[in-house]
Design a protein around this motif. Structure first.
Motif, mmCIF file in Angstrom:
data_model
loop_
_atom_site.group_PDB
_atom_site.id
_atom_site.type_symbol
_atom_site.label_atom_id
_atom_site.label_comp_id
_atom_site.label_asym_id
_atom_site.label_seq_id
_atom_site.Cartn_x
_atom_site.Cartn_y
_atom_site.Cartn_z
ATOM 1 N N ARG A 95 0.729 -1.160 0.143
ATOM 2 C CA ARG A 95 -0.069 -0.137 -0.171
ATOM 3 C C ARG A 95 1.073 1.447 -0.132
ATOM 4 N NH1 ARG A 95 -5.119 0.594 2.617
ATOM 5 N NH2 ARG A 95 -5.030 -0.671 3.055
ATOM 6 N N GLY A 96 0.390 2.206 -0.628
ATOM 7 C CA GLY A 96 1.035 3.535 -0.707
ATOM 8 C C GLY A 96 1.288 4.226 0.487
ATOM 9 N N ASP A 97 2.222 4.762 0.814
ATOM 10 C CA ASP A 97 2.078 5.248 2.283
ATOM 11 C C ASP A 97 0.931 6.501 3.232
ATOM 12 O OD1 ASP A 97 4.538 3.980 3.423
ATOM 13 O OD2 ASP A 97 6.176 5.767 2.453
ATOM 14 N N ALA A 98 0.307 6.716 1.709
ATOM 15 C CA ALA A 98 -1.376 7.495 2.906
ATOM 16 C C ALA A 98 -1.903 7.324 1.802
ATOM 17 C CB ALA A 98 -0.774 9.666 1.373
ATOM 18 N N ASP A 99 -2.093 6.063 1.267
ATOM 19 C CA ASP A 99 -3.046 5.230 1.187
ATOM 20 C C ASP A 99 -4.125 4.532 2.281
ATOM 21 O OD1 ASP A 99 -5.320 4.040 0.069
ATOM 22 O OD2 ASP A 99 -4.030 2.792 -2.136
ATOM 23 N N ARG A 100 -5.234 5.469 2.547
ATOM 24 C CA ARG A 100 -6.608 4.703 3.482
ATOM 25 C C ARG A 100 -7.391 4.036 2.997
ATOM 26 N NH1 ARG A 100 -1.469 5.675 5.102
ATOM 27 N NH2 ARG A 100 -1.435 7.182 7.213
ATOM 28 N N ARG A 101 -7.281 3.352 1.754
ATOM 29 C CA ARG A 101 -8.434 2.902 1.443
ATOM 30 C C ARG A 101 -8.733 1.482 2.087
ATOM 31 N NH1 ARG A 101 -7.354 2.297 -5.103
ATOM 32 N NH2 ARG A 101 -5.755 2.294 -4.040
ATOM 33 N N PRO A 102 -10.406 1.165 2.079
ATOM 34 C CA PRO A 102 -9.719 -0.456 2.725
ATOM 35 C C PRO A 102 -8.929 -1.171 1.556
ATOM 36 C CG PRO A 102 -11.612 0.814 2.459
ATOM 37 C CD PRO A 102 -10.753 1.350 2.104
ATOM 38 N N ALA A 103 -8.519 -2.566 2.834
ATOM 39 C CA ALA A 103 -7.353 -3.552 1.944
ATOM 40 C C ALA A 103 -8.836 -4.231 0.462
ATOM 41 C CB ALA A 103 -6.975 -4.741 2.681
ATOM 42 N N ARG A 104 -10.220 -4.110 0.949
ATOM 43 C CA ARG A 104 -10.255 -5.150 -0.129
ATOM 44 C C ARG A 104 -10.694 -4.518 -1.786
ATOM 45 N NH1 ARG A 104 -16.578 -3.585 3.109
ATOM 46 N NH2 ARG A 104 -17.354 -3.030 1.232
ATOM 47 N N TYR A 105 -9.898 -2.743 -1.194
ATOM 48 C CA TYR A 105 -10.274 -2.445 -2.920
ATOM 49 C C TYR A 105 -9.044 -1.635 -3.285
ATOM 50 C CZ TYR A 105 -14.724 -0.451 -1.178
ATOM 51 O OH TYR A 105 -15.840 -0.837 -0.810
ATOM 52 N N THR A 106 -7.851 -1.743 -2.215
ATOM 53 C CA THR A 106 -6.444 -1.919 -2.405
ATOM 54 C C THR A 106 -5.479 -3.384 -3.333
ATOM 55 O OG1 THR A 106 -5.513 -2.005 -0.787
ATOM 56 C CG2 THR A 106 -6.150 -0.130 -1.269
ATOM 57 N N LYS A 107 -6.451 -4.049 -2.501
ATOM 58 C CA LYS A 107 -5.803 -5.059 -2.839
ATOM 59 C C LYS A 107 -6.559 -5.851 -4.194
ATOM 60 C CE LYS A 107 -4.099 -7.344 1.341
ATOM 61 N NZ LYS A 107 -4.046 -8.710 2.323
ATOM 62 N N LEU A 108 -7.857 -5.672 -4.538
ATOM 63 C CA LEU A 108 -9.061 -6.246 -5.885
ATOM 64 C C LEU A 108 -8.412 -5.408 -6.815
ATOM 65 C CD1 LEU A 108 -10.281 -7.787 -6.739
ATOM 66 C CD2 LEU A 108 -12.459 -6.411 -6.182
ATOM 67 N N GLU A 109 -7.499 -4.200 -6.420
ATOM 68 C CA GLU A 109 -7.801 -3.390 -7.943
ATOM 69 C C GLU A 109 -6.054 -3.700 -8.203
ATOM 70 O OE1 GLU A 109 -5.028 0.553 -7.588
ATOM 71 O OE2 GLU A 109 -7.426 1.120 -7.289
ATOM 72 N N ILE A 110 -5.240 -4.158 -7.618
ATOM 73 C CA ILE A 110 -3.477 -4.510 -7.917
ATOM 74 C C ILE A 110 -3.713 -6.260 -8.342
ATOM 75 C CG2 ILE A 110 -1.350 -5.537 -7.029
ATOM 76 C CD1 ILE A 110 -1.416 -2.833 -5.148
ATOM 77 N N LEU A 111 -4.661 -6.920 -8.070
ATOM 78 C CA LEU A 111 -5.070 -8.655 -8.814
ATOM 79 C C LEU A 111 -5.844 -8.332 -9.583
ATOM 80 C CD1 LEU A 111 -7.080 -10.190 -5.415
ATOM 81 C CD2 LEU A 111 -4.869 -10.725 -6.336
ATOM 82 N N ARG A 112 -6.190 -7.344 -10.053
ATOM 83 C CA ARG A 112 -7.014 -6.868 -11.674
ATOM 84 C C ARG A 112 -6.263 -6.714 -12.454
ATOM 85 N NH1 ARG A 112 -12.708 -4.546 -9.733
ATOM 86 N NH2 ARG A 112 -13.837 -5.738 -9.428
ATOM 87 N N ARG A 113 -5.153 -6.078 -11.895
ATOM 88 C CA ARG A 113 -3.756 -4.957 -12.424
ATOM 89 C C ARG A 113 -3.399 -6.812 -13.387
ATOM 90 N NH1 ARG A 113 0.349 -0.924 -10.442
ATOM 91 N NH2 ARG A 113 -1.199 -2.020 -8.405
ATOM 92 N N LEU A 114 -2.590 -7.523 -11.769
ATOM 93 C CA LEU A 114 -1.439 -8.169 -12.087
ATOM 94 C C LEU A 114 -2.786 -9.870 -13.444
ATOM 95 C CD1 LEU A 114 -0.856 -9.460 -8.852
ATOM 96 C CD2 LEU A 114 0.934 -8.582 -10.735
ATOM 97 N N ALA A 115 -3.929 -9.182 -13.555
ATOM 98 C CA ALA A 115 -5.137 -10.607 -13.981
ATOM 99 C C ALA A 115 -4.786 -10.319 -15.655
ATOM 100 C CB ALA A 115 -5.976 -10.619 -13.114
ATOM 101 N N ARG A 116 -4.256 -8.831 -16.029
ATOM 102 C CA ARG A 116 -4.509 -8.428 -17.131
ATOM 103 C C ARG A 116 -3.448 -9.570 -18.208
ATOM 104 N NH1 ARG A 116 -6.347 -3.090 -15.099
ATOM 105 N NH2 ARG A 116 -4.021 -2.340 -15.231
ATOM 106 N N THR A 117 -2.329 -9.798 -17.223
ATOM 107 C CA THR A 117 -0.954 -10.464 -18.209
ATOM 108 C C THR A 117 -1.134 -11.796 -17.860
ATOM 109 O OG1 THR A 117 0.303 -8.902 -17.002
ATOM 110 C CG2 THR A 117 -0.441 -7.963 -18.781
ATOM 111 N N ARG A 118 -1.660 -12.408 -16.444
ATOM 112 C CA ARG A 118 -1.651 -13.515 -15.881
ATOM 113 C C ARG A 118 -2.465 -13.736 -15.641
ATOM 114 N NH1 ARG A 118 4.437 -13.503 -14.049
ATOM 115 N NH2 ARG A 118 3.579 -15.578 -14.013
ATOM 116 N N GLU A 119 -2.034 -15.536 -15.532
ATOM 117 C CA GLU A 119 -2.818 -16.151 -15.012
ATOM 118 C C GLU A 119 -3.356 -15.634 -13.166
ATOM 119 O OE1 GLU A 119 -3.998 -20.445 -14.231
ATOM 120 O OE2 GLU A 119 -2.744 -20.163 -15.460
ATOM 121 N N ILE A 120 -4.293 -15.773 -11.912
ATOM 122 C CA ILE A 120 -3.544 -15.957 -11.049
ATOM 123 C C ILE A 120 -4.719 -17.219 -10.687
ATOM 124 C CG2 ILE A 120 -5.005 -14.954 -8.686
ATOM 125 C CD1 ILE A 120 -3.883 -11.875 -10.683
ATOM 126 N N ARG A 121 -3.116 -17.640 -10.407
ATOM 127 C CA ARG A 121 -4.217 -19.138 -10.249
ATOM 128 C C ARG A 121 -4.535 -19.269 -8.452
ATOM 129 N NH1 ARG A 121 -1.226 -24.262 -10.977
ATOM 130 N NH2 ARG A 121 -1.719 -23.774 -12.683
#
Length: 163
Positions: A95-121
């Protein structure tokens, strides 16, 4: 394309999935919460055997990636802890040092970004809301239930966007 870039990803949370945070929960029970002390104590987390075993098992077929709500300022301590546990090297998303969004938003955002180029098992995480949202988004999820739950940590993850 390199061999590792063809392998699916296994994405692992850290706190209460791989690292036992029980010894530092006391810093969240105070008002105001002592976030600096909470994160400063992270290098002393004991490993959670079930999570560590799952990382090693997953690494046989997948590239391991770590996805944590810890702030970026904790990167050096986090990398040192992962290495000390003998865990596979892998990209660490924080998480960015100043990012105070709930974990479910920050993590889902990163998962979706990763899934654009890779399979997430698989995503392995202890946070119920992260797991629910990831499952709804179509990801395969293993909910880590091997650490003692903490109401204070859950509140911090959802209301304060701190871990």
């Amino acid at each position: 394309m390199t061999e590792s870039s063809r392998r699916p990803l296994a994405v692992f949370d850290l706190d209460n999935t791989l690292a036992d945070t029980a010894h530092r929960q006391r810093f969240l029970e105070r008002r105001p919460r002592d976030w600096d002390a909470f994160f400063a104590a992270a290098p002393h987390d004991a490993p959670l055997a079930e999570g560590i075993a799952l990382v090693h098992e997953s690494a046989r077929e997948c590239e391991v990636v770590y996805l944590t709500g810890r702030p970026e300022r904790c990167r050096r301590d986090t990398l040192d802890w992962l290495a000390a546990q003998g865990l596979p090297e892998g990209k660490v998303h924080m998480r960015g040092d100043a990012d105070r969004r709930p974990a479910r938003y920050t993590k889902l955002e990163i998962l979706r970004r990763l899934a654009r180029t890779r399979e997430i098992r698989v995503l392995v995480d202890d946070d119920e809301l992260v797991c629910e949202d990831a499952r709804r988004a179509g990801f395969t999820v293993v909910r880590a239930r091997w650490a003692a739950p903490s109401g204070e940590l859950r509140a911090a993850q959802e209301r304060e966007g701190r871990t």
